[in-house]
Design an enzyme around this catalytic site. Structure first.
Site, PDB file in Angstrom:
ATOM      1  CE1 TYR A 295     -12.707  -8.155   0.971  1.00 45.88           C
ATOM      2  CE2 TYR A 295     -10.961  -9.690   0.405  1.00 45.88           C
ATOM      3  CZ  TYR A 295     -11.411  -8.602   1.129  1.00 45.88           C
ATOM      4  OH  TYR A 295     -10.580  -7.975   2.012  1.00 45.88           O
TER       5      TYR A 295
ATOM      6  NE  ARG B 214      -7.808   4.841   1.820  1.00 45.73           N
ATOM      7  CZ  ARG B 214      -8.643   4.030   2.457  1.00 45.73           C
ATOM      8  NH1 ARG B 214      -9.837   4.451   2.805  1.00 45.73           N
ATOM      9  NH2 ARG B 214      -8.272   2.798   2.759  1.00 45.73           N
TER      10      ARG B 214
ATOM     11  CG  ASP C 209      -8.680  -3.909  -4.645  1.00 47.29           C
ATOM     12  OD1 ASP C 209      -8.167  -3.260  -3.724  1.00 47.29           O
ATOM     13  OD2 ASP C 209      -9.435  -4.880  -4.452  1.00 47.29           O
TER      14      ASP C 209
ATOM     15  NE  ARG D 294      -4.124  -1.757   0.231  1.00 46.85           N
ATOM     16  CZ  ARG D 294      -5.295  -1.946   0.834  1.00 46.85           C
ATOM     17  NH1 ARG D 294      -5.742  -1.056   1.663  1.00 46.85           N
ATOM     18  NH2 ARG D 294      -6.004  -3.007   0.577  1.00 46.85           N
TER      19      ARG D 294
ATOM     20  NE  ARG E  73     -10.339   7.002  -2.926  1.00 47.89           N
ATOM     21  CZ  ARG E  73     -11.449   7.389  -2.303  1.00 47.89           C
ATOM     22  NH1 ARG E  73     -11.687   8.676  -2.130  1.00 47.89           N
ATOM     23  NH2 ARG E  73     -12.306   6.497  -1.869  1.00 47.89           N
TER      24      ARG E  73
HETATM   25  O1  1CP Z   1       0.095  -1.660  -2.518  1.00 45.37           O
HETATM   26  C1  1CP Z   1      -0.222  -0.804  -3.349  1.00 45.37           C
HETATM   27  O2  1CP Z   1       0.159   0.383  -3.283  1.00 45.37           O
HETATM   28  C2  1CP Z   1      -1.040  -1.237  -4.558  1.00 45.37           C
HETATM   29  C3  1CP Z   1      -2.456  -1.086  -4.475  1.00 45.37           C
HETATM   30  C4  1CP Z   1      -3.362  -2.093  -3.790  1.00 45.37           C
HETATM   31  C5  1CP Z   1      -3.185  -3.459  -3.489  1.00 45.37           C
HETATM   32  C6  1CP Z   1      -1.942  -4.306  -3.650  1.00 45.37           C
HETATM   33  C7  1CP Z   1      -4.679  -1.745  -3.412  1.00 45.37           C
HETATM   34  C8  1CP Z   1      -5.278  -0.418  -3.576  1.00 45.37           C
HETATM   35  N1  1CP Z   1      -5.302  -2.894  -2.968  1.00 45.37           N
HETATM   36  C9  1CP Z   1      -4.414  -3.939  -2.976  1.00 45.37           C
HETATM   37  C10 1CP Z   1      -4.666  -5.338  -2.607  1.00 45.37           C
HETATM   38  C11 1CP Z   1      -5.828  -5.674  -1.756  1.00 45.37           C
HETATM   39  N2  1CP Z   1      -7.128  -5.226  -1.864  1.00 45.37           N
HETATM   40  C12 1CP Z   1      -5.804  -6.647  -0.737  1.00 45.37           C
HETATM   41  C13 1CP Z   1      -4.584  -7.472  -0.386  1.00 45.37           C
HETATM   42  C14 1CP Z   1      -3.606  -6.691   0.386  1.00 45.37           C
HETATM   43  C15 1CP Z   1      -4.031  -6.326   1.776  1.00 45.37           C
HETATM   44  O3  1CP Z   1      -4.316  -7.240   2.544  1.00 45.37           O
HETATM   45  O4  1CP Z   1      -4.021  -5.129   2.092  1.00 45.37           O
HETATM   46  C16 1CP Z   1      -7.089  -6.739  -0.184  1.00 45.37           C
HETATM   47  C17 1CP Z   1      -7.549  -7.644   0.943  1.00 45.37           C
HETATM   48  C18 1CP Z   1      -7.919  -5.834  -0.902  1.00 45.37           C
HETATM   49  C19 1CP Z   1      -9.377  -5.616  -0.718  1.00 45.37           C
HETATM   50  C20 1CP Z   1      -9.655  -4.188  -0.466  1.00 45.37           C
HETATM   51  N3  1CP Z   1      -9.679  -3.232  -1.430  1.00 45.37           N
HETATM   52  C21 1CP Z   1      -9.851  -3.555   0.779  1.00 45.37           C
HETATM   53  C22 1CP Z   1      -9.849  -4.245   2.135  1.00 45.37           C
HETATM   54  C23 1CP Z   1     -11.236  -4.561   2.564  1.00 45.37           C
HETATM   55  C24 1CP Z   1     -11.243  -5.408   3.817  1.00 45.37           C
HETATM   56  O5  1CP Z   1     -11.771  -6.519   3.752  1.00 45.37           O
HETATM   57  O6  1CP Z   1     -10.713  -4.956   4.845  1.00 45.37           O
HETATM   58  C25 1CP Z   1     -10.032  -2.178   0.530  1.00 45.37           C
HETATM   59  C26 1CP Z   1     -10.291  -1.091   1.510  1.00 45.37           C
HETATM   60  C27 1CP Z   1      -9.893  -2.005  -0.881  1.00 45.37           C
HETATM   61  C28 1CP Z   1      -9.891  -0.723  -1.632  1.00 45.37           C
HETATM   62  C29 1CP Z   1      -8.528  -0.203  -1.899  1.00 45.37           C
HETATM   63  N4  1CP Z   1      -7.602  -0.858  -2.685  1.00 45.37           N
HETATM   64  C30 1CP Z   1      -6.468  -0.101  -2.770  1.00 45.37           C
HETATM   65  C31 1CP Z   1      -6.673   1.104  -2.018  1.00 45.37           C
HETATM   66  C32 1CP Z   1      -5.689   2.231  -1.896  1.00 45.37           C
HETATM   67  C33 1CP Z   1      -7.966   1.016  -1.476  1.00 45.37           C
HETATM   68  C34 1CP Z   1      -8.648   2.079  -0.641  1.00 45.37           C
HETATM   69  C35 1CP Z   1      -9.711   2.740  -1.452  1.00 45.37           C
HETATM   70  C36 1CP Z   1      -9.678   4.237  -1.527  1.00 45.37           C
HETATM   71  O7  1CP Z   1      -8.745   4.912  -2.027  1.00 45.37           O
HETATM   72  O8  1CP Z   1     -10.712   4.755  -1.092  1.00 45.37           O
END
Ligand code: 1CP
Length: 358
Positions: free
Chosen positions: A156, A33, A79, A29, A42
């Site tokens: 999911y 944000r 994602d 990540r 965004r």
């Molecule tokens: O790492 C990076 O910078 C690349 C971007 C990235 C990656 C690798 C994002 C952007 N998501 C992911 C993978 C991801 N997505 C995972 C595996 C990694 C981890 O465990 O963190 C998972 C479980 C998700 C699912 C997901 N997408 C969640 C989690 C939900 C939960 O169950 O808790 C969320 C909040 C998202 C949205 C998301 N994806 C990425 C961002 C920056 C965001 C936040 C959204 C926003 O900007 O509002």
């Protein structure tokens, strides 16, 4: 494209357990944000999904952390839920909530209807983002492509979003293991095609996020998660060690399974902070590289404390790896959070490079 020499290949060398001048570092990540410039892009895109689906803007946010910090790798901004979205489940983000699906998997009949999406049409925006990022990186650092693990994606798909106890997906696995294996088999086919397509589009390393593998009992983990991670590691093209994109298997709570993960054929295993890197290195015994594993919450502490903990993790790895820092990729044990300070992230990255200089 893949023949272009890299200005900084520390990350790829460490994944192959070759000597490097400093331990490479990137952060899960790292685009997100906690960076004001991410929040601005965004807002310009309108929403997270519009951002992820716009290759130019996805490229912009991928590069943002690299402009601030001397990170040793970029990770595609996307994602893990793009794959089930392309399988027709209808991904959306409700205001202030996490990801959700309009059409979650509710029955064996839903599973029978699923197919593997076409990578260059249904997921074209991801491949276009990879190509755009590779062009813009221009050989500076390698680009990591990624996917969720089959189990984590299936969580999911069946839960319809995030979950506290995974009751729906675990019930499906217990009540109808054949249907669960059918679902995991189709998702695994899609994950393998997705990773191959990202590599073909220019990704130089690949990471699989098994974020929710650790919620399973050992017997269920081996049956419903590990087996499919092993299939991915076995079926990605081998190459000659230089042409294959190195594969990193990251999992939260995966430390009981390090032996099996190290024997899977992956180049690296990523671990969270609940295992010491020295212990992990001893158990892996030089079979793969190791990625991790600072507790992300350390970033709320002072820069001095961050530096001390970075030093501790680096030295712990070295001590468990026979006195050598080779084969270590520094990372957090999980992702950065939106309220973390960019200055503290900068202190972490600088500490890794300074304290690991050979
Ligand atoms: O790492 C990076 O910078 C690349 C971007 C990235 C990656 C690798 C994002 C952007 N998501 C992911 C993978 C991801 N997505 C995972 C595996 C990694 C981890 O465990 O963190 C998972 C479980 C998700 C699912 C997901 N997408 C969640 C989690 C939900 C939960 O169950 O808790 C969320 C909040 C998202 C949205 C998301 N994806 C990425 C961002 C920056 C965001 C936040 C959204 C926003 O900007 O509002």
């Amino acid at each position: 494209m893949s023949s272009q020499p890299l200005a900084n290949d520390r990350f790829l060398r460490a994944l192959r357990r070759q000597p490097v001048d400093r331990t490479p570092v990137w952060l899960m990540r790292q685009a997100g944000r906690y960076l004001p410039e991410y929040r601005a892009t965004r807002a310009q895109a309108g929403s997270f999904l519009q951002l992820a689906k716009n290759p130019e803007l996805a490229c912009e946010v991928t590069l943002q952390p690299l402009r601030r910090f001397p990170l040793d790798a970029a990770i595609l901004f996307s994602d893990i839920l793009t794959v089930p979205d392309a399988m027709g489940l209808g991904l959306y983000f409700a205001d202030g909530e996490g990801p959700k699906f309009e059409r979650p998997i509710r029955s064996a009949a839903d599973i029978d209807k699923l197919g593997v999406p076409d990578m260059e049409t249904d997921l074209r925006y991801v491949m276009d983002a990879v190509r755009t990022i590779r062009r813009e990186l221009n050989g500076s650092v390698p680009l990591i492509g990624f996917s969720g693990s089959p189990w984590t994606i299936a969580c999911y798909m069946v839960e319809g979003g995030g979950s506290d106890n995974y009751s729906k997906v675990k019930s499906l696995a217990l009540n109808d293991p054949a249907a669960m294996h059918k679902l995991l088999g189709t998702v695994t086919d899609a994950v393998i095609a997705y990773l191959k397509a990202q590599h073909a589009a220019g990704a130089q390393a690949l990471q699989v996020f098994d974020t929710w593998g650790g919620v399973l009992s050992p017997s269920m983990y081996r049956e419903f998660s590990l087996r499919y991670l092993q299939r991915i590691a076995a079926e990605l093209p081998r190459g000659d060690g230089e042409t294959r994109a190195p594969l990193i298997l990251f999992g939260k709570g995966n430390d009981p399974y390090l032996d099996e993960l190290a024997a899977s054929g992956a180049e690296a295993v990523g671990v969270d902070w609940t295992i010491g890197l020295g212990d992990a290195a001893r158990r892996i015994g030089g079979r793969t590289a190791l990625q991790g594993n600072l507790d992300p919450v350390t970033l709320y502490a002072s820069p001095e404390a961050i530096r001390r903990e970075v030093g501790r993790a680096l030295d712990d790895y070295r001590d468990g790896n026979g006195g050598s820092r080779e084969g270590h990729v520094f990372n957090l044990g999980h992702g950065l959070s939106p309220d973390m300070s960019p200055e503290h992230v900068g202190a972490l990255v600088a500490a890794v490079h300074e304290l690991s200089a050979r």
